[in-house]
Design an enzyme around this catalytic site. Structure first.
Site, PDB file in Angstrom:
ATOM      1  N   CYS A  62     -55.600  26.758  -9.981  1.00 17.45           N
ATOM      2  CA  CYS A  62     -57.063  26.698  -9.804  1.00 17.45           C
ATOM      3  C   CYS A  62     -57.461  26.078  -8.478  1.00 17.45           C
ATOM      4  CB  CYS A  62     -57.714  25.963 -10.972  1.00 17.45           C
ATOM      5  SG  CYS A  62     -57.440  24.172 -10.953  1.00 17.45           S
ATOM      6  N   CYS A 114     -48.623  11.234  -5.057  1.00 17.15           N
ATOM      7  CA  CYS A 114     -49.598  10.205  -5.441  1.00 17.15           C
ATOM      8  C   CYS A 114     -50.831  10.916  -6.006  1.00 17.15           C
ATOM      9  CB  CYS A 114     -49.935   9.392  -4.193  1.00 17.15           C
ATOM     10  SG  CYS A 114     -51.021   8.000  -4.508  1.00 17.15           S
TER      11      CYS A 114
END
Ligand SMILES: [Zn+2]
Length: 134
Positions: free
Chosen positions: A100, A120
């Site tokens: 997406c 991260c």
């Protein structure tokens, strides 16, 4: 994978995500460190995209980075893509969902073995699905 999720327009995203999820996933936002309950998630399971449900990371690749953001040393094959982000006068590698295109976080080259990478992630951009237990 939910194919309908991949061709939503921004107004549709705004409708189906929380304001914080929208900010992170669609506007390249960053959550406050330590704010995500996924930081402390230690069960076996899978971290999936909050936008489309694509499986992104498994708990076996999660490690405690001390940054306040959920961190992983490798994604599930093909789950994420990276681009170069030159904002904030720094060059960083941005990580987004390959399905997406939702913004997930950044990748750094100071992670643990075996990859030496540190993904991260914003916990806001993910949901955790624990493995079924008997
Ligand atoms: Zn996604």
């Amino acid at each position: 994978m939910d194919n309908e999720a991949t061709d939503r327009d921004e107004a549709e995203w705004q409708h189906c995500l929380t304001p914080q999820q929208f900010h992170v996933l669609r506007q390249h936002g960053t959550e406050r460190p330590g704010s995500s309950p996924l930081n402390a998630e230690q069960r076996d399971g899978t971290f999936v995209c909050a936008g489309c449900g694509q499986k992104l990371f498994t708990s076996t690749t999660k490690f405690e980075s001390g940054t306040g953001w959920p961190s992983f040393w490798t994604p599930i094959d093909g789950a994420v893509k990276t681009t170069t982000d030159r904002s904030l006068f720094m060059t960083r590698t941005e990580v987004h969902c390959s399905a997406c295109q939702g913004h997930l976080g950044h990748m750094f080259e100071d992670g643990p073995k075996p990859t030496g990478l540190r993904y991260c992630m914003n916990g806001t951009a993910m949901r955790f699905e624990p493995d079924p237990t008997d």
